[in-house]
Design a protein around this motif. Sequence first.
Motif, PDB file in Angstrom:
ATOM      1  N   GLU A   1      -5.099  10.803   6.050  1.00  0.00           N
ATOM      2  CA  GLU A   1      -6.180  11.725   7.051  1.00  0.00           C
ATOM      3  C   GLU A   1      -5.688  13.351   7.239  1.00  0.00           C
ATOM      4  OE1 GLU A   1      -6.301   9.676  10.723  1.00  0.00           O
ATOM      5  OE2 GLU A   1      -6.989   7.979   9.907  1.00  0.00           O
TER       6      GLU A   1
ATOM      7  N   GLU B   1       4.248  -6.206   2.887  1.00  0.00           N
ATOM      8  CA  GLU B   1       4.504  -7.386   3.610  1.00  0.00           C
ATOM      9  C   GLU B   1       4.720  -8.454   2.607  1.00  0.00           C
ATOM     10  OE1 GLU B   1       0.982 -10.011   6.112  1.00  0.00           O
ATOM     11  OE2 GLU B   1       0.652  -8.067   5.704  1.00  0.00           O
TER      12      GLU B   1
ATOM     13  N   SER C   1       4.132   0.660   2.444  1.00  0.00           N
ATOM     14  CA  SER C   1       3.859  -0.305   3.417  1.00  0.00           C
ATOM     15  C   SER C   1       4.188  -1.784   2.527  1.00  0.00           C
ATOM     16  CB  SER C   1       2.868  -0.194   4.128  1.00  0.00           C
ATOM     17  OG  SER C   1       2.699   0.902   4.979  1.00  0.00           O
TER      18      SER C   1
ATOM     19  N   ARG D   1       0.922   5.509   0.475  1.00  0.00           N
ATOM     20  CA  ARG D   1       0.468   6.824   0.687  1.00  0.00           C
ATOM     21  C   ARG D   1       1.397   7.969   0.486  1.00  0.00           C
ATOM     22  NH1 ARG D   1      -1.658   2.741   4.166  1.00  0.00           N
ATOM     23  NH2 ARG D   1      -3.810   3.146   4.431  1.00  0.00           N
TER      24      ARG D   1
ATOM     25  N   SER E   1       1.092  -1.145   0.181  1.00  0.00           N
ATOM     26  CA  SER E   1       0.030  -0.299  -0.042  1.00  0.00           C
ATOM     27  C   SER E   1       0.782   1.227  -0.005  1.00  0.00           C
ATOM     28  CB  SER E   1      -0.919   0.051   1.093  1.00  0.00           C
ATOM     29  OG  SER E   1      -0.266   0.024   2.499  1.00  0.00           O
TER      30      SER E   1
ATOM     31  N   ARG F   1       5.842   4.002  10.986  1.00  0.00           N
ATOM     32  CA  ARG F   1       4.991   3.039  10.800  1.00  0.00           C
ATOM     33  C   ARG F   1       3.266   3.867  11.213  1.00  0.00           C
ATOM     34  NH1 ARG F   1       6.900   0.250  14.941  1.00  0.00           N
ATOM     35  NH2 ARG F   1       5.903   1.581  16.687  1.00  0.00           N
ATOM     36  N   GLU F   2       3.155   4.719  12.094  1.00  0.00           N
ATOM     37  CA  GLU F   2       1.988   5.504  12.351  1.00  0.00           C
ATOM     38  C   GLU F   2       1.597   6.474  11.159  1.00  0.00           C
ATOM     39  OE1 GLU F   2       0.089   5.186  14.835  1.00  0.00           O
ATOM     40  OE2 GLU F   2       1.517   3.546  15.668  1.00  0.00           O
ATOM     41  N   SER F   3       2.823   7.001  10.478  1.00  0.00           N
ATOM     42  CA  SER F   3       2.421   7.738   9.201  1.00  0.00           C
ATOM     43  C   SER F   3       1.976   7.018   8.080  1.00  0.00           C
ATOM     44  CB  SER F   3       3.685   8.682   8.807  1.00  0.00           C
ATOM     45  OG  SER F   3       4.231   9.729   9.615  1.00  0.00           O
ATOM     46  N   ALA F   4       2.380   5.682   7.885  1.00  0.00           N
ATOM     47  CA  ALA F   4       1.953   4.828   6.885  1.00  0.00           C
ATOM     48  C   ALA F   4       0.380   4.538   7.107  1.00  0.00           C
ATOM     49  CB  ALA F   4       2.888   3.513   6.780  1.00  0.00           C
ATOM     50  N   ARG F   5      -0.057   4.616   8.298  1.00  0.00           N
ATOM     51  CA  ARG F   5      -1.185   4.105   8.455  1.00  0.00           C
ATOM     52  C   ARG F   5      -2.336   5.260   8.564  1.00  0.00           C
ATOM     53  NH1 ARG F   5      -0.346   1.577  14.527  1.00  0.00           N
ATOM     54  NH2 ARG F   5       0.472  -0.600  13.795  1.00  0.00           N
ATOM     55  N   SER F   6      -1.702   6.525   8.550  1.00  0.00           N
ATOM     56  CA  SER F   6      -2.809   7.744   8.796  1.00  0.00           C
ATOM     57  C   SER F   6      -2.472   8.956   8.031  1.00  0.00           C
ATOM     58  CB  SER F   6      -2.590   8.247  10.427  1.00  0.00           C
ATOM     59  OG  SER F   6      -1.521   8.769  10.455  1.00  0.00           O
TER      60      SER F   6
ATOM     61  N   VAL G   1       8.116  -0.705   6.349  1.00  0.00           N
ATOM     62  CA  VAL G   1       7.725   0.701   5.735  1.00  0.00           C
ATOM     63  C   VAL G   1       8.917   1.226   5.018  1.00  0.00           C
ATOM     64  CG1 VAL G   1       6.612   2.869   6.136  1.00  0.00           C
ATOM     65  CG2 VAL G   1       5.787   0.739   7.382  1.00  0.00           C
TER      66      VAL G   1
END
Length: 317
Positions: A158, A47, A45, A36, A34, A150-155, A111
């Motif tokens: 937003e 896997e 990101s 972003r 994914s 880790r957190e930036s890749a998730r959010s 990531v």
Amino acid sequence: MIGNLETFQDELAASGFPPLVNKLAGADFRGRISTRDLGPLRLVSLETPESACIGRQRDASDGENLAVKVMIRGRTRIEQGHAAAELGPADLVLLDPTRTLRFESAAAVHVTILVPRRELRIRPAQIDRLIGKRIDGSRGPGALVSVLARESARSATEFREAEALRSAAAVIELIAVALEARLGDEQPAPDEWLRNRIAGYIEARLADPDLSPPGIAAAHHISVRRLHKLFEDQPLTVAALIRRRRLERCRAELTGNGGTVTAVAARWGFSDPTHFSKLFKTTYGYNARALVTSNRARTTKTRTPDPEQDGGDQGRQ
């Protein structure tokens, strides 16, 4: 997105990664990817199953970005430049997408942050020293980069545009701090420091016809044997370095504003024009005089004489 090998590689290439050949990938390959964007940053990101990959060297024009890889889960061994990094969870490493890359990995989640080189404001020589070196992600600025990645890749989706730009600037600054801290751990060894000093000394005295290993050794208060030992693991010996840099200066001058081959060679320490011509052709594959002829041809072509002058020139030719 979950995909087979072909789909996964297509998505990887679209994200800005160099092409990778995975020796362990088979028909049952499944990977998740994914992507972003956060301001000028791209966060990818991944896997992946157990892998053994090779990325070939790419043209420098593909080198707009550097890559900061952060491990989330699993272990990876990465080789690039003159370094090899063993990465565990939270660890990170700086990579250059234009250089040859090898890595072996267990099933892993990671990531990668693609960062424009210009944003890091780190000198190329320092980047060379950092490429492929493990940065501890369990403490200090490395730990903060690991968490942020880790957190930036998730959010990242937003964020509003202004928020994304400011957040990206903060992430870039923190990456720079982590890299500079790692650089502080990698102060040049005494031999490297002395070798760099000698290289600078040579560069400043290329026009001196007496520049030679004995004189260089004496100027640095070391023996000639010690001087040669400093360069024994380098691409060029001391004498070859002097010769190559002089040839490069000659070629640059002959390509630019010209001058006779003999005069340019003498200006850069070659007293024997015949020896210089042979050395030049052996090194570059063409005669030094061809550069002078090419310069004259370009100069003649760029002139715009009136018809009478043009006719006169043609008559003389």
